[in-house]
Design an enzyme around this catalytic site. Structure first.
Site, PDB file in Angstrom:
ATOM      1  N   ARG A  77       0.864  -1.188   0.000  1.00 49.73           N
ATOM      2  CA  ARG A  77       0.000   0.000   0.000  1.00 49.73           C
ATOM      3  C   ARG A  77       0.901   1.238   0.000  1.00 49.73           C
ATOM      4  O   ARG A  77       1.735   1.392   0.889  1.00 49.73           O
ATOM      5  CB  ARG A  77      -0.898  -0.003   1.244  1.00 49.73           C
ATOM      6  CG  ARG A  77      -1.739   1.239   1.346  1.00 49.73           C
ATOM      7  CD  ARG A  77      -2.711   1.245   2.534  1.00 49.73           C
ATOM      8  NE  ARG A  77      -3.346   2.548   2.573  1.00 49.73           N
ATOM      9  CZ  ARG A  77      -3.379   3.364   3.622  1.00 49.73           C
ATOM     10  NH1 ARG A  77      -2.866   2.990   4.784  1.00 49.73           N
ATOM     11  NH2 ARG A  77      -3.933   4.538   3.534  1.00 49.73           N
ATOM     12  N   HIS A 121      -3.448  10.836   0.438  1.00 50.25           N
ATOM     13  CA  HIS A 121      -2.916  10.677   1.799  1.00 50.25           C
ATOM     14  C   HIS A 121      -2.334  12.033   2.200  1.00 50.25           C
ATOM     15  O   HIS A 121      -1.135  12.169   2.427  1.00 50.25           O
ATOM     16  CB  HIS A 121      -1.877   9.554   1.823  1.00 50.25           C
ATOM     17  CG  HIS A 121      -1.575   9.004   3.180  1.00 50.25           C
ATOM     18  ND1 HIS A 121      -1.664   7.669   3.505  1.00 50.25           N
ATOM     19  CD2 HIS A 121      -1.168   9.612   4.322  1.00 50.25           C
ATOM     20  CE1 HIS A 121      -1.319   7.470   4.764  1.00 50.25           C
ATOM     21  NE2 HIS A 121      -1.010   8.653   5.295  1.00 50.25           N
ATOM     22  N   GLU A 166      -7.918   8.357   6.063  1.00 52.53           N
ATOM     23  CA  GLU A 166      -8.209   9.020   7.338  1.00 52.53           C
ATOM     24  C   GLU A 166      -8.842  10.404   7.194  1.00 52.53           C
ATOM     25  O   GLU A 166      -8.228  11.421   7.569  1.00 52.53           O
ATOM     26  CB  GLU A 166      -6.928   9.092   8.176  1.00 52.53           C
ATOM     27  CG  GLU A 166      -6.308   7.729   8.431  1.00 52.53           C
ATOM     28  CD  GLU A 166      -5.099   7.761   9.377  1.00 52.53           C
ATOM     29  OE1 GLU A 166      -4.607   8.861   9.678  1.00 52.53           O
ATOM     30  OE2 GLU A 166      -4.668   6.687   9.809  1.00 52.53           O
ATOM     31  N   ASN A 299      -7.721   1.854   9.973  1.00 50.81           N
ATOM     32  CA  ASN A 299      -6.411   2.020  10.609  1.00 50.81           C
ATOM     33  C   ASN A 299      -6.634   2.012  12.112  1.00 50.81           C
ATOM     34  O   ASN A 299      -7.443   2.784  12.628  1.00 50.81           O
ATOM     35  CB  ASN A 299      -5.764   3.347  10.213  1.00 50.81           C
ATOM     36  CG  ASN A 299      -5.411   3.383   8.734  1.00 50.81           C
ATOM     37  OD1 ASN A 299      -5.455   2.368   8.051  1.00 50.81           O
ATOM     38  ND2 ASN A 299      -5.056   4.566   8.248  1.00 50.81           N
ATOM     39  N   TYR A 301      -4.657   2.041  15.911  1.00 52.44           N
ATOM     40  CA  TYR A 301      -3.422   2.203  16.702  1.00 52.44           C
ATOM     41  C   TYR A 301      -3.667   2.059  18.201  1.00 52.44           C
ATOM     42  O   TYR A 301      -2.864   1.471  18.902  1.00 52.44           O
ATOM     43  CB  TYR A 301      -2.776   3.561  16.406  1.00 52.44           C
ATOM     44  CG  TYR A 301      -2.166   3.600  15.019  1.00 52.44           C
ATOM     45  CD1 TYR A 301      -0.879   3.147  14.803  1.00 52.44           C
ATOM     46  CD2 TYR A 301      -2.910   4.039  13.926  1.00 52.44           C
ATOM     47  CE1 TYR A 301      -0.318   3.142  13.534  1.00 52.44           C
ATOM     48  CE2 TYR A 301      -2.362   4.032  12.651  1.00 52.44           C
ATOM     49  CZ  TYR A 301      -1.066   3.580  12.456  1.00 52.44           C
ATOM     50  OH  TYR A 301      -0.528   3.564  11.199  1.00 52.44           O
ATOM     51  N   GLU A 361      -3.726  -0.052   8.167  1.00 58.33           N
ATOM     52  CA  GLU A 361      -2.556   0.365   8.957  1.00 58.33           C
ATOM     53  C   GLU A 361      -2.711  -0.167  10.374  1.00 58.33           C
ATOM     54  O   GLU A 361      -3.805  -0.122  10.954  1.00 58.33           O
ATOM     55  CB  GLU A 361      -2.453   1.893   9.086  1.00 58.33           C
ATOM     56  CG  GLU A 361      -2.025   2.603   7.847  1.00 58.33           C
ATOM     57  CD  GLU A 361      -1.953   4.118   8.043  1.00 58.33           C
ATOM     58  OE1 GLU A 361      -1.732   4.591   9.176  1.00 58.33           O
ATOM     59  OE2 GLU A 361      -2.135   4.807   7.032  1.00 58.33           O
TER      60      GLU A 361
HETATM   61  O1  IFM Z   1       2.069   7.962   9.854  1.00 59.56           O
HETATM   62  C1  IFM Z   1       0.677   7.960  10.019  1.00 59.56           C
HETATM   63  C2  IFM Z   1      -0.010   7.720   8.701  1.00 59.56           C
HETATM   64  O2  IFM Z   1       0.360   8.647   7.742  1.00 59.56           O
HETATM   65  C3  IFM Z   1      -1.503   7.794   8.880  1.00 59.56           C
HETATM   66  N1  IFM Z   1      -1.949   6.952   9.953  1.00 59.56           N
HETATM   67  C4  IFM Z   1      -1.249   7.026  11.207  1.00 59.56           C
HETATM   68  C5  IFM Z   1       0.240   6.902  10.991  1.00 59.56           C
HETATM   69  C6  IFM Z   1       0.976   6.987  12.347  1.00 59.56           C
HETATM   70  O3  IFM Z   1       0.697   8.200  12.962  1.00 59.56           O
END
Ligand code: IFM
Length: 457
Positions: A77, A121, A166, A299, A301, A361
């Site tokens: 990606r 992006h 995002e 995504n 985290y 992600e």
């Molecule tokens: O680096 C970023 C990415 O560009 C978008 N999602 C979160 C990642 C980590 O912060």
């Protein structure tokens, strides 16, 4: 010890984005992007860092593709930089820019790697920002023009497309909090930006389908599960409000539900919306945004823990608590909470029923210096990936149609307002030479990908 077993057709990849890795910001006829301008604005980026060189991927893309191939990673990606294709945002095409991505796609395919490009992006052409940027409807129209050009050129070879990465960050980090380019701090502008990003997503899906018959298309949302700090009504309401602003404001319209009524009320109280209208919504916009997709990409985290308090009055932002004292945090200060991924996947599946889900992600920032032998033993990253994949696998066992997983990121790269100090890569860069140095996590991920149907300790 957890074991991971995935279906043989599961998609395995790593992810990057153009601005974070390419460098060469003034090479090959590329126009200025809002992030070039933001990096030049004093005080915006830690240490005054910029991405003029970044990982120099623009000049080293063949080496990076060879690296992916050596690791045996079957999908990649990456994102396409709009200002390389249309330096002024629309109008005059820059053939050199298109040619760069065409060569990248060819290189990937020659190595048996499936390209999964993201069309946006965050690197909006500055020329479009000068005309108002995402809060203006014209930017959505320009996006569709750009998507048409790119997908006509690459559609014969690319079968998987992400429209946006995002939208929450584009809208809220870029336009309400001002922590991302273009650095604007206006709630009304943020909501208009969110709408035009979503509109441009929906409007571009049929264009992609027309130019790339049989291709799969979807959008990438960064979703954060919201947990109340206690069972109290106030904390539950705070969690619901966080979820409304962060998750439902994007999930609801793309699934044909329009904007969530509770959040419309909140934004009115906050003064971000006038009474009685959503000023940016026109005609059939909500139908356009709800154009059916082949997948929804997420995504993930970390999670958020919410406490109700006086901030909740007049439609304020609910208070997010710091991570619990016992919890592990990454260098970003983000709590490591793998269970949140399972909860999130199950919730999205149950509440929205997207055809398929992808994790576009997932990863962590940890700085691990090379040992004397030059090896980077990033055990914490391996643990992070393993634990999150184990939770993803549990969600699949509970019926979630998860189709694939992209680790963020292939390379240590430019982490936006934090500059080069945060390291998400499976592969480090020698700061003096730019040489690629795979970390232990790269080898671990490669082993997993090579035999996903067997148990990986
Ligand atoms: O680096 C970023 C990415 O560009 C978008 N999602 C979160 C990642 C980590 O912060």
């Amino acid at each position: 010890m957890s074991t991971l077993q995935f279906p043989p057709d599961f998609v395995w990849g790593t992810a990057t984005s153009a601005f974070q890795i390419e460098g060469a910001t003034s090479a090959g006829g590329r126009g200025e992007s809002i992030w070039d301008r933001f990096c030049r604005t004093p005080g915006r980026i830690v240490n005054g860092d910029h991405a003029d060189v970044a990982c120099d991927h623009y000049h080293r893309f063949q080496e990076d593709v060879a690296l992916l191939a050596d690791l045996g990673i079957p999908a990649y990606r990456f994102s396409i930089a709009w200002p390389r294709i249309l330096p002024n945002g629309h109008g005059k095409l820059n053939p050199q820019g298109l040619d760069f991505y065409s060569r990248l796609v060819d290189e990937l395919l020659a190595h048996g790697i499936t390209p999964w490009p993201t069309l946006y992006h965050w690197d909006l052409p500055q020329a479009l920002q000068d005309q108002g940027g995402w809060p203006e409807r014209g930017t959505a129209e320009a996006f569709v023009e750009y998507v048409d050009i790119v997908t006509q050129a690459l559609g014969d070879r690319v079968q998987h497309w992400f429209t946006h990465n995002e939208p929450w960050c584009v809208a809220m980090m870029g336009h309400a909090r001002g922590e991302h380019a273009p650095g604007c701090a206006s709630g009304p502008a943020a909501l208009a930006a969110a709408h035009h990003v979503l509109l441009s997503h929906g409007a571009s899906v049929p264009v992609i389908r027309a130019n790339c018959p049989g291709a799969e298309v979807g959008i990438v949302l960064n979703l954060t599960p919201a947990y109340p700090a206690s069972e109290s009504e106030a904390d539950r309401q705070a969690a619901r409000r966080f979820d409304g602003g962060f998750n439902r404001w994007f999930l609801d319209p793309i699934h044909g539900r329009g904007y969530p009524a509770d959040m419309v009320d909140v934004y009115r109280q906050r003064g971000w919306l006038p009474e009685g209208v959503l000023p940016f919504v026109q005609g059939e916009d909500l139908d356009t945004i709800a154009e059916p997709c082949d997948f929804l990409a997420i995504n993930y985290y970390t999670r958020a823990i919410l406490r109700g308090g006086s901030e909740m009055e007049q439609g304020g932002e609910p208070a997010t608590l710091p991570p619990p004292a016992h919890s592990e945090c990454t260098d970003m200060g983000w709590e490591v909470y793998p269970e949140g991924l399972r909860d999130l996947l199950i919730r999205v599946h149950q509440d929205y029923r997207p055809a398929r889900l992808l994790i576009a992600e997932n990863g962590c920032s940890y700085s691990d210096a090379p040992g004397q032998d030059g090896r980077i033993r990033d055990e914490r990253r391996i643990q992070y990936l393993r634990d999150h994949l184990a939770q993803a696998r549990l969600a699949m066992a509970e019926g979630v149609p998860l189709q694939g997983y992209f680790a963020w990121s292939l390379l240590d790269n430019f982490e936006w307002q934090f500059g080069h100090g945060q390291r998400f890569g499976l592969v480090a860069l020698d700061p003096a030479t730019g040489r690629r140095l795979p970390k232990d996590s790269a080898a671990w991920f490669a082993r997993l990908v090579a035999s996903p149907a067997t148990s990986i300790p």
